[in-house]
Design a protein around this motif. Structure first.
Motif, short mmCIF file in Angstrom:
data_model
loop_
_atom_site.label_atom_id
_atom_site.label_comp_id
_atom_site.label_asym_id
_atom_site.label_seq_id
_atom_site.Cartn_x
_atom_site.Cartn_y
_atom_site.Cartn_z
N THR A 74 0.83 -1.21 0.00
CA THR A 74 0.00 0.00 0.00
C THR A 74 0.86 1.25 0.00
OG1 THR A 74 -1.75 -1.15 1.19
CG2 THR A 74 -1.79 1.26 1.26
N PHE A 75 1.82 1.32 0.91
CA PHE A 75 2.66 2.52 0.99
C PHE A 75 3.54 2.65 -0.24
CE2 PHE A 75 5.85 5.39 2.82
CZ PHE A 75 5.00 6.35 3.33
N THR A 122 2.78 1.69 -3.27
CA THR A 122 1.94 2.16 -4.36
C THR A 122 1.73 3.67 -4.28
OG1 THR A 122 0.81 0.04 -4.47
CG2 THR A 122 -0.33 1.93 -5.44
N PHE A 123 1.46 4.17 -3.08
CA PHE A 123 1.25 5.61 -2.94
C PHE A 123 2.54 6.39 -3.19
CE2 PHE A 123 -2.54 4.34 -0.41
CZ PHE A 123 -3.48 4.94 -1.24
N ILE A 136 3.00 6.49 -6.98
CA ILE A 136 2.09 7.47 -7.59
C ILE A 136 2.63 8.88 -7.36
CG2 ILE A 136 -0.22 8.49 -7.40
CD1 ILE A 136 -1.23 5.61 -6.81
N GLY A 137 3.10 9.15 -6.15
CA GLY A 137 3.67 10.47 -5.85
C GLY A 137 4.88 10.79 -6.71
#
Length: 86
Positions: free
Chosen positions: A73-74, A76-77, A80-81
């Motif tokens: 999860t982290f 992936t974020f 994206i950032g």
């Protein structure tokens, strides 16, 4: 598009390389956080339910699952950032 060259002749990483590095950094941080929170959660939940707590394979499986979930999860974020910054 031409590759940009830095002041000392080295080339800058591509956008894909930056996104990949963001995912790897986020995955590592998420795994560390998952290890801490997963251990606490598995020990707490097991103790509340059975008064004994999770032990051995059950504990390692629960912590490992939490580590992979939070890492993914982290990561992936973070990817994206980094993609937005390209």
């Amino acid at each position: 598009m031409p590759v940009t060259v830095g002041p000392y002749g080295q080339t800058q990483p591509s956008c894909f390389d930056r996104v990949k590095m963001g995912f790897m950094m986020g995955f590592a941080v998420g795994m560390a956080a998952g290890a801490m929170f997963g251990t606490f959660s598995c020990l707490r939940d097991g103790f509340i339910i059975s008064r004994i707590g999770m032990r051995g394979r059950e504990l390692m499986g629960g912590v490992g699952k939490t580590m992979m979930q939070s890492g993914g999860t982290f990561g992936t974020f973070m990817a994206i950032g980094m993609g937005i910054r390209c």
